[in-house]
Design an enzyme around this catalytic site. Sequence first.
Site, PDB file in Angstrom:
ATOM      1  CB  VAL A  90      -0.993   0.002   1.191  1.00  0.00           C
ATOM      2  CG1 VAL A  90      -1.956  -1.176   1.092  1.00  0.00           C
ATOM      3  CG2 VAL A  90      -0.267  -0.018   2.538  1.00  0.00           C
ATOM      4  CG  HIS A 146      -3.424  -6.432  -0.766  1.00  0.00           C
ATOM      5  ND1 HIS A 146      -2.449  -7.228  -0.226  1.00  0.00           N
ATOM      6  CD2 HIS A 146      -4.323  -7.287  -1.323  1.00  0.00           C
ATOM      7  CE1 HIS A 146      -2.724  -8.506  -0.449  1.00  0.00           C
ATOM      8  NE2 HIS A 146      -3.865  -8.572  -1.115  1.00  0.00           N
ATOM      9  CB  CYS A 170     -20.987   8.449  -1.874  1.00  0.00           C
ATOM     10  SG  CYS A 170     -19.375   9.272  -1.799  1.00  0.00           S
ATOM     11  CG  ASN A 203      11.419 -14.086   0.179  1.00  0.00           C
ATOM     12  OD1 ASN A 203      12.031 -13.631   1.153  1.00  0.00           O
ATOM     13  ND2 ASN A 203      10.103 -14.205   0.165  1.00  0.00           N
ATOM     14  CG  LEU A 204      15.924 -11.196   2.632  1.00  0.00           C
ATOM     15  CD1 LEU A 204      15.762 -10.598   4.031  1.00  0.00           C
ATOM     16  CD2 LEU A 204      17.362 -11.043   2.146  1.00  0.00           C
TER      17      LEU A 204
HETATM   18  C1  BJW Z   1      12.685  -9.690   1.574  1.00  0.00           C
HETATM   19  C2  BJW Z   1      13.484  -8.672   2.067  1.00  0.00           C
HETATM   20  C3  BJW Z   1      14.422  -8.130   1.184  1.00  0.00           C
HETATM   21  C4  BJW Z   1      12.174  -9.264   3.657  1.00  0.00           C
HETATM   22  N1  BJW Z   1      14.495  -8.601  -0.062  1.00  0.00           N
HETATM   23  N2  BJW Z   1      12.801 -10.149   0.337  1.00  0.00           N
HETATM   24  C5  BJW Z   1      -7.288 -19.359   0.471  1.00  0.00           C
HETATM   25  C6  BJW Z   1      -6.702 -20.092   1.476  1.00  0.00           C
HETATM   26  C7  BJW Z   1      -6.635 -19.590   2.785  1.00  0.00           C
HETATM   27  C8  BJW Z   1      -7.162 -18.341   3.100  1.00  0.00           C
HETATM   28  C9  BJW Z   1      -7.732 -17.604   2.109  1.00  0.00           C
HETATM   29  C10 BJW Z   1      -7.794 -18.104   0.824  1.00  0.00           C
HETATM   30  N3  BJW Z   1      -8.394 -17.168   0.038  1.00  0.00           N
HETATM   31  C11 BJW Z   1      -8.697 -16.099   0.796  1.00  0.00           C
HETATM   32  C12 BJW Z   1      -8.321 -16.333   2.064  1.00  0.00           C
HETATM   33  C13 BJW Z   1      -8.502 -15.382   3.219  1.00  0.00           C
HETATM   34  C14 BJW Z   1      -7.433 -14.321   3.340  1.00  0.00           C
HETATM   35  C15 BJW Z   1      -6.085 -15.003   3.530  1.00  0.00           C
HETATM   36  O1  BJW Z   1      -5.276 -15.098   2.627  1.00  0.00           O
HETATM   37  N4  BJW Z   1      -5.798 -15.458   4.735  1.00  0.00           N
HETATM   38  C16 BJW Z   1      -4.522 -16.132   5.019  1.00  0.00           C
HETATM   39  C17 BJW Z   1      -3.646 -15.207   5.891  1.00  0.00           C
HETATM   40  C18 BJW Z   1      -4.790 -17.436   5.657  1.00  0.00           C
HETATM   41  N5  BJW Z   1      -7.416 -13.408   2.210  1.00  0.00           N
HETATM   42  C19 BJW Z   1      -8.252 -12.384   2.125  1.00  0.00           C
HETATM   43  O2  BJW Z   1      -9.090 -12.149   2.978  1.00  0.00           O
HETATM   44  C20 BJW Z   1      -8.142 -11.504   0.900  1.00  0.00           C
HETATM   45  N6  BJW Z   1      -9.415 -11.361   0.285  1.00  0.00           N
HETATM   46  C21 BJW Z   1      -9.983 -12.377  -0.375  1.00  0.00           C
HETATM   47  O3  BJW Z   1      -9.423 -13.439  -0.496  1.00  0.00           O
HETATM   48  O4  BJW Z   1     -11.221 -12.075  -0.926  1.00  0.00           O
HETATM   49  C22 BJW Z   1     -11.973 -13.143  -1.510  1.00  0.00           C
HETATM   50  C23 BJW Z   1     -11.565 -13.520  -2.895  1.00  0.00           C
HETATM   51  C24 BJW Z   1     -12.132 -14.621  -3.460  1.00  0.00           C
HETATM   52  C25 BJW Z   1     -11.797 -15.006  -4.734  1.00  0.00           C
HETATM   53  C26 BJW Z   1     -10.891 -14.283  -5.484  1.00  0.00           C
HETATM   54  C27 BJW Z   1     -10.339 -13.183  -4.929  1.00  0.00           C
HETATM   55  C28 BJW Z   1     -10.670 -12.809  -3.639  1.00  0.00           C
HETATM   56  C29 BJW Z   1      -7.697 -10.087   1.282  1.00  0.00           C
HETATM   57  C30 BJW Z   1      -6.301 -10.035   1.794  1.00  0.00           C
HETATM   58  C31 BJW Z   1      -5.962  -8.610   2.272  1.00  0.00           C
HETATM   59  C32 BJW Z   1      -4.566  -8.512   2.840  1.00  0.00           C
HETATM   60  N7  BJW Z   1      -4.402  -7.249   3.466  1.00  0.00           N
HETATM   61  C33 BJW Z   1      -3.096  -6.900   4.014  1.00  0.00           C
HETATM   62  C34 BJW Z   1      -3.223  -5.524   4.693  1.00  0.00           C
HETATM   63  C35 BJW Z   1      -3.342  -4.409   3.648  1.00  0.00           C
HETATM   64  C36 BJW Z   1      -3.368  -3.063   4.262  1.00  0.00           C
HETATM   65  C37 BJW Z   1      -2.130  -2.780   5.104  1.00  0.00           C
HETATM   66  O5  BJW Z   1      -1.004  -2.692   4.573  1.00  0.00           O
HETATM   67  O6  BJW Z   1      -2.291  -2.652   6.327  1.00  0.00           O
HETATM   68  O7  BJW Z   1      -2.111  -6.855   2.959  1.00  0.00           O
HETATM   69  S1  BJW Z   1      -2.432  -8.112   5.134  1.00  0.00           S
HETATM   70  C38 BJW Z   1      -0.755  -7.947   4.630  1.00  0.00           C
HETATM   71  O8  BJW Z   1      -0.298  -9.187   4.034  1.00  0.00           O
HETATM   72  C39 BJW Z   1      -0.766  -6.904   3.504  1.00  0.00           C
HETATM   73  C40 BJW Z   1       0.177  -7.525   2.526  1.00  0.00           C
HETATM   74  O9  BJW Z   1      -0.033  -6.986   1.232  1.00  0.00           O
HETATM   75  C41 BJW Z   1      -0.110  -8.990   2.637  1.00  0.00           C
HETATM   76  C42 BJW Z   1       0.995  -9.871   2.118  1.00  0.00           C
HETATM   77  O10 BJW Z   1       2.158  -9.752   2.881  1.00  0.00           O
HETATM   78  P1  BJW Z   1       3.579  -9.807   2.182  1.00  0.00           P
HETATM   79  O11 BJW Z   1       3.740  -8.664   1.261  1.00  0.00           O
HETATM   80  O12 BJW Z   1       3.800 -11.147   1.632  1.00  0.00           O
HETATM   81  O13 BJW Z   1       4.553  -9.524   3.441  1.00  0.00           O
HETATM   82  P2  BJW Z   1       5.142 -10.551   4.510  1.00  0.00           P
HETATM   83  O14 BJW Z   1       5.585  -9.746   5.660  1.00  0.00           O
HETATM   84  O15 BJW Z   1       4.228 -11.655   4.765  1.00  0.00           O
HETATM   85  O16 BJW Z   1       6.419 -11.160   3.746  1.00  0.00           O
HETATM   86  C43 BJW Z   1       7.554 -10.350   3.444  1.00  0.00           C
HETATM   87  C44 BJW Z   1       8.542 -11.234   2.696  1.00  0.00           C
HETATM   88  O17 BJW Z   1       9.627 -10.419   2.280  1.00  0.00           O
HETATM   89  C45 BJW Z   1       9.143 -12.357   3.555  1.00  0.00           C
HETATM   90  O18 BJW Z   1       9.017 -13.584   2.847  1.00  0.00           O
HETATM   91  C46 BJW Z   1      10.623 -11.969   3.706  1.00  0.00           C
HETATM   92  O19 BJW Z   1      11.500 -13.091   3.692  1.00  0.00           O
HETATM   93  C47 BJW Z   1      10.838 -11.118   2.491  1.00  0.00           C
HETATM   94  N8  BJW Z   1      11.878 -10.102   2.631  1.00  0.00           N
HETATM   95  N9  BJW Z   1      13.171  -8.476   3.407  1.00  0.00           N
HETATM   96  C48 BJW Z   1      13.694  -9.635  -0.429  1.00  0.00           C
HETATM   97  N10 BJW Z   1      15.262  -7.134   1.601  1.00  0.00           N
END
Ligand code: BJW
Length: 241
Positions: free
Chosen positions: A99, A115, A126, A207-208
């Site tokens: 974001v 996201h 609205c 990824n790291l």
């Molecule tokens: C480095 C590094 C360096 C570090 N160099 N690398 C199927 C199965 C199970 C559950 C679900 C499913 N489908 C849906 C769900 C439910 C849910 C979900 O996924 N839950 C799981 C947690 C179990 N998903 C949802 O609810 C989503 N909506 C949805 O699915 O709607 C229905 C739908 C149906 C059909 C089609 C489509 C949709 C919505 C998810 C919303 C996520 N929101 C957040 C917050 C956003 C606002 C905010 O920023 O506050 O988004 S949560 C948070 O996680 C944020 C991120 O975008 C998201 C992903 O995290 P990310 O980017 O992967 O970060 P990290 O911290 O997890 O990883 C960082 C990585 O970087 C690590 O691996 C490090 O090693 C690496 N790293 N330094 C390279 N220098």
Amino acid sequence: MEAVTRRHPSIVVLTGAGISRESGLATFRDPDGIWARVRVEDVATPGAFARDPARVHAFYNARRAQLRDPAVAPNAAHLALARFERAWPGGFLLVTQNVDDLHARAGSRRLVHMHGELGKARCGHCGHVAPWQEDLSATTACPSCGRAGGMRPHVVWFGEMPLAMDEIGAALEGCDLFVAIGTSGQVHPAAGFVAEVAGRARTVELNLEPGAMSRAFDERIEGPASETVPALLEALLRDAG
Ligand code: BJW
């Protein structure tokens, strides 16, 4: 005889919080990540916002303000992606889960924020979406309909539908190369993109350390994004001639 035209691969890049870590922004699930300090259920669900909007606003106001810290700027990985987009002769879409605005500040244009964006606010009454740099509160009035109490950060919380899914689906369907950078592969639907293209496209994880979906990728490159991303993109441009 008609010249044989070479079709350049179509590329989808997915980024996660890891790409912005070297710019000073915390990831979510690393030991020093955001979810080690606050609970998801308290700040990143529609239920949390309904229960305690002031707390949710405070969380996002602080993160929006952090983006204005002069120390937070695009790093070599963001910049390399923006340069690549301008130079690549084939199809390209950058899908970010982040974001923050670092891809846009680096110059990326073929970019979707699945996201949402900290720099936008949305009216729950609205539906109007507006660029937003100030703090939000429970009394902020909507610039379009004028009603107070409905303004929220334009971000996607758990249980909500991510944005631009049609555009992303079409790009995934037509892609020859899928690259995931700095994402733990724990949040769906983004975590499932690699499985969606498997067999049709070459898939690379940067990824790291291995993420939750690591085994689904054809190739894994470990290291900081500021090093691995420019190296991979330069190699792709070299190969394309
Ligand atoms: C480095 C590094 C360096 C570090 N160099 N690398 C199927 C199965 C199970 C559950 C679900 C499913 N489908 C849906 C769900 C439910 C849910 C979900 O996924 N839950 C799981 C947690 C179990 N998903 C949802 O609810 C989503 N909506 C949805 O699915 O709607 C229905 C739908 C149906 C059909 C089609 C489509 C949709 C919505 C998810 C919303 C996520 N929101 C957040 C917050 C956003 C606002 C905010 O920023 O506050 O988004 S949560 C948070 O996680 C944020 C991120 O975008 C998201 C992903 O995290 P990310 O980017 O992967 O970060 P990290 O911290 O997890 O990883 C960082 C990585 O970087 C690590 O691996 C490090 O090693 C690496 N790293 N330094 C390279 N220098």
